[in-house]
Scaffold this motif. Sequence first.
Motif, short mmCIF file in Angstrom:
data_model
loop_
_atom_site.label_atom_id
_atom_site.label_comp_id
_atom_site.label_asym_id
_atom_site.label_seq_id
_atom_site.Cartn_x
_atom_site.Cartn_y
_atom_site.Cartn_z
N CYS A 16 0.81 -1.22 0.00
CA CYS A 16 0.00 0.00 0.00
C CYS A 16 0.84 1.27 0.00
O CYS A 16 0.33 2.37 -0.21
CB CYS A 16 -0.96 0.01 1.19
N MET A 17 2.17 1.15 0.20
CA MET A 17 3.04 2.33 0.20
C MET A 17 3.40 2.79 -1.21
O MET A 17 3.98 3.86 -1.39
CB MET A 17 4.31 2.05 0.99
N ALA A 18 3.08 1.97 -2.22
CA ALA A 18 3.42 2.35 -3.60
C ALA A 18 2.75 3.67 -3.98
O ALA A 18 3.35 4.51 -4.66
CB ALA A 18 2.99 1.24 -4.56
N ALA A 19 1.51 3.87 -3.53
CA ALA A 19 0.79 5.10 -3.85
C ALA A 19 1.46 6.31 -3.20
O ALA A 19 1.56 7.39 -3.80
CB ALA A 19 -0.66 5.00 -3.39
N ALA A 20 1.97 6.14 -1.97
CA ALA A 20 2.66 7.24 -1.29
C ALA A 20 3.95 7.58 -2.00
O ALA A 20 4.28 8.76 -2.19
CB ALA A 20 2.94 6.86 0.16
N ALA A 21 4.68 6.55 -2.43
CA ALA A 21 5.94 6.78 -3.15
C ALA A 21 5.68 7.49 -4.48
O ALA A 21 6.41 8.40 -4.87
CB ALA A 21 6.66 5.45 -3.39
N SER A 22 4.61 7.08 -5.15
CA SER A 22 4.25 7.70 -6.43
C SER A 22 3.88 9.18 -6.25
O SER A 22 4.32 10.04 -7.03
CB SER A 22 3.09 6.94 -7.06
N ALA A 23 3.10 9.46 -5.22
CA ALA A 23 2.70 10.84 -4.94
C ALA A 23 3.91 11.70 -4.59
O ALA A 23 4.03 12.86 -5.01
CB ALA A 23 1.68 10.87 -3.81
N PHE A 24 4.84 11.13 -3.81
CA PHE A 24 6.05 11.86 -3.43
C PHE A 24 6.88 12.18 -4.67
O PHE A 24 7.37 13.30 -4.82
CB PHE A 24 6.87 11.02 -2.44
N LYS A 25 7.08 11.20 -5.56
CA LYS A 25 7.90 11.42 -6.76
C LYS A 25 7.26 12.46 -7.69
O LYS A 25 7.95 13.26 -8.31
CB LYS A 25 8.09 10.10 -7.51
N LYS A 26 5.94 12.42 -7.77
CA LYS A 26 5.23 13.38 -8.62
C LYS A 26 5.44 14.81 -8.11
O LYS A 26 5.62 15.74 -8.90
CB LYS A 26 3.75 13.04 -8.66
N ALA A 27 5.43 14.96 -6.79
CA ALA A 27 5.60 16.29 -6.19
C ALA A 27 7.07 16.72 -6.12
O ALA A 27 7.37 17.91 -6.05
CB ALA A 27 4.99 16.32 -4.79
#
Length: 314
Positions: A106-117
């Motif tokens: 479930c942390m994949a979404a957090a990592a994706s959001a972080f990289k996008k920002a």
Amino acid sequence: MAGYRLDLHSLIVFYFAATEESITAAAEKLYLTQPTVTYHIRSLERNVGFKLLDVKRQKVALTQAGAGLYKYVSEIYREMTGAEKYLENLKEASLRVGISTTFSTCMAAAASAFKKANPHVKLVIKSASSFEIAEAVLESEIDLGIVVSTDYGSSKLKTVELSSQEQLVLVASPSSSIAQRPKLAFVNLCGYPLVLGPETSATRRIILNRIRAGGCHMPSPIIVEVNSSEWGINLVENGEGVGFQHIKSVEKSITEGRLKILPLDGDIYVGVEALLRADAPEHQMAQKFVSAVKECLKNKQARSAPRMAAAGKN
């Protein structure tokens, strides 16, 4: 320092000679000649007024004074290594994160959001058990750990609570015999094969404690120890025992009918927390990643509750 003039270079040479238990090995590690290593050791001994190392037939042993000094020098070397890694990370604009295997899916979404920002930041993610991640934070191998909340036994760790109500569910293949039972208690798992994480897994310790508290006093047969949430899910889907998984990690398998949540008498909730070294300078990117994880957990909790409630009735 009581008049002592301690040379940092000599202390590091002493550290390597004591650690390697060899002048030759220390010289190779430090890219120095053996006479240079010996010179630094003797210079340090003259400055402190104590013999620190006994050298016999190329074998190095600490004296009593040397053993006492070695404890302090080991800490100095670790702090220096941590400082170097911190400065390297600043130069590279990178962030090293360790994520507990319990939450890795479930942390994949957090990592994706972080990289996008933060597209300019190099994000390095390590998945491991919670206690392994705590040790990696202490050794400055990673900047931030996302782990299961528990006591990691070190005052050098700073914790930040991210969530206190993350549910673990007992899952099995829908075709398994245990999946046909209308209700289960923890004592019913006594003797049933389990798929769990390694001994350094905080989740494993919590689950085994609950099983023992439920009345099972015989060792639980752990048929497979896995250090990957995905592997654990796949094994259970294939009928290899039962497993406890973070509810957000098995949503897809449940809705597609590859796993079934078993009706266990007594829910298991765990907390999620961030780990940082208490004495480390504030890492701006680490704080941003923590914020992304908080947001991710909050959003997933809101979305998954209705779906899992419906799936549990099937």
